[in-house]
Write an enzyme that holds these catalytic residues in place. Sequence first.
Site, short mmCIF file in Angstrom:
data_model
loop_
_atom_site.label_atom_id
_atom_site.label_comp_id
_atom_site.label_asym_id
_atom_site.label_seq_id
_atom_site.Cartn_x
_atom_site.Cartn_y
_atom_site.Cartn_z
N ARG A 28 0.82 -1.22 0.00
CA ARG A 28 0.00 0.00 0.00
C ARG A 28 0.86 1.27 0.00
O ARG A 28 0.41 2.34 -0.36
CB ARG A 28 -0.92 -0.02 1.22
CG ARG A 28 -2.18 0.78 1.03
CD ARG A 28 -3.13 0.59 2.19
NE ARG A 28 -2.52 0.86 3.46
CZ ARG A 28 -2.61 0.10 4.55
NH1 ARG A 28 -3.30 -1.01 4.52
NH2 ARG A 28 -2.02 0.44 5.67
N TYR A 40 -16.62 20.47 -11.38
CA TYR A 40 -17.04 19.17 -11.92
C TYR A 40 -18.16 18.61 -11.02
O TYR A 40 -18.03 18.61 -9.78
CB TYR A 40 -15.81 18.27 -11.91
CG TYR A 40 -16.03 16.85 -12.32
CD1 TYR A 40 -16.53 16.51 -13.57
CD2 TYR A 40 -15.69 15.80 -11.45
CE1 TYR A 40 -16.71 15.19 -13.94
CE2 TYR A 40 -15.85 14.48 -11.82
CZ TYR A 40 -16.36 14.18 -13.07
OH TYR A 40 -16.53 12.88 -13.44
N ASP A 78 -8.56 22.08 -9.21
CA ASP A 78 -8.65 20.98 -10.16
C ASP A 78 -8.04 21.50 -11.46
O ASP A 78 -8.63 22.33 -12.14
CB ASP A 78 -10.12 20.57 -10.34
CG ASP A 78 -10.28 19.36 -11.27
OD1 ASP A 78 -9.44 19.18 -12.16
OD2 ASP A 78 -11.27 18.62 -11.10
N LYS A 114 -7.38 11.59 -17.59
CA LYS A 114 -7.54 12.31 -18.87
C LYS A 114 -6.20 12.40 -19.60
O LYS A 114 -5.77 11.43 -20.18
CB LYS A 114 -8.12 13.71 -18.63
CG LYS A 114 -9.18 13.80 -17.54
CD LYS A 114 -10.45 13.07 -17.87
CE LYS A 114 -11.41 13.13 -16.69
NZ LYS A 114 -12.42 12.11 -16.72
C1 LIG Z 1 -12.54 18.29 -14.40
C2 LIG Z 1 -12.62 16.90 -13.86
N1 LIG Z 1 -12.17 16.67 -12.62
C3 LIG Z 1 -12.22 15.43 -12.08
C4 LIG Z 1 -12.74 14.37 -12.78
C5 LIG Z 1 -12.83 13.03 -12.12
O1 LIG Z 1 -11.87 12.15 -12.63
P1 LIG Z 1 -12.13 10.57 -12.64
O2 LIG Z 1 -13.11 10.32 -13.73
O3 LIG Z 1 -10.77 10.00 -12.86
O4 LIG Z 1 -12.70 10.22 -11.30
C6 LIG Z 1 -13.21 14.57 -14.07
C7 LIG Z 1 -13.79 13.45 -14.85
O5 LIG Z 1 -14.42 13.61 -15.87
C8 LIG Z 1 -13.16 15.88 -14.63
O6 LIG Z 1 -13.62 16.12 -15.86
#
Ligand SMILES: Cc1ncc(COP(=O)(O)O)c(C=O)c1O
Length: 395
Positions: free
Chosen positions: A60, A114, A186, A211
């Site tokens: 871990r 998001y 983010d 992404k």
């Molecule tokens: C701007 C943004 N932040 C966070 C996330 C979350 O990422 P994950 O899909 O890996 O949980 C996404 C997913 O689409 C996103 O578009």
Amino acid sequence: MTDARRRRPDTMIVEGGRKPEWTTGIVNPPVWRASTMLFDSVAEMEASNPPRHGRLQYGRNGTPTQWALAEALTGIEPGAAGTRLFPSGSAAVAIALMAVLSPGDEILMVDSAYAPTRIFCDTVLKPMGVAVTYYDPMIGRGIETLIGDRTKAIFLESPGSLSFEIQDVPGICEIAKARGLVTLIDNTWATPVFFQALSAGVDISILAATKYIVGHADAMIGTVTANARWWPRIERTSQVFGQHVGPDDAYLATRGLRTLGVRLRQHQQSALKVAQWLQAQPQVSRILHPAFADCPGHEHWVRDFKGASGLFAFELKGGDADARDALIDGLEHFGIGYSWGGFESLATPADAERIRTASRWQAEGPRVRLHIGLEDVDDLIEDLARGLARYGASA
Ligand SMILES: Cc1ncc(COP(=O)(O)O)c(C=O)c1O
């Protein structure tokens, strides 16, 4: 660059984390699979506590596969003390928030966040006794008027991944610092290649590495990179929550990372060509792209960013959601699906009105969000031209 020995970002992307003892002669750090690790004696096992980055102890706490990725990501974020890996971007957001907030605190959360980030705030933080106040992404230094006695943190997402406003990140962070608050962002859209969040004053930068870092739509991973002030808290909280990424996903992310710079520049170039072409089409009323002068906060993008990635949206004239959905359904080269940042193009509806509470985000017509992938851009434009012609005939 004043220090000739300081490596530039593309070099760091290629070389980061490739310590000889981790790669053992292989170019990219290989997949090290482990839960139990064996010690020569009880004394040696006991001496391995507390677990430490870079020292084999227990699965871990990572192996060279995870450490190499974390170290490479720390290397491309100037001002960073360390990076933790999470099984998804959403897990990274959730644990970063848990690390900085306690019952009784207040967080100022950007209204363009998001959607699952909002859901975490509303369904986990609020019942825990954390007050959540949403703010207009364009508030800038006006954020000061929202700061109260309980305010502990400000969360930013720039640009919003559905609505594309660019926040005044340095302005907000300056106010936050003066008031002793912690800032989190983010930064998934830009990545540190196009926006270096910690240099702009942010304390904690979060990536849905699912992404652009992975880049091939075949693994889920999230990352949290923090400055020296917040790194120990991030490290401890992710350890106690048992957050861990398997070596196969970490390996895929490191492999993706090696080409991040070149991919992002191609995403940028193709997305700009598609966006400029769309702007000239009679069925299109508006482009939502940070590099376009009428995008809210465009001046912040010009001032703070080194580029634009492949995700943007456009608004259609007339028509309705059904006609827009039919346009998307008929596209040949654009997939329909969640996520973005992979090599493939995607098209999805982009309706954000219903999740806003602190700011108005009114569309004149139905919206489409595009992720422009690495296909030949002229094939993408021809596909969209056929789609718009069908839309124009039906609207
Ligand atoms: C701007 C943004 N932040 C966070 C996330 C979350 O990422 P994950 O899909 O890996 O949980 C996404 C997913 O689409 C996103 O578009």
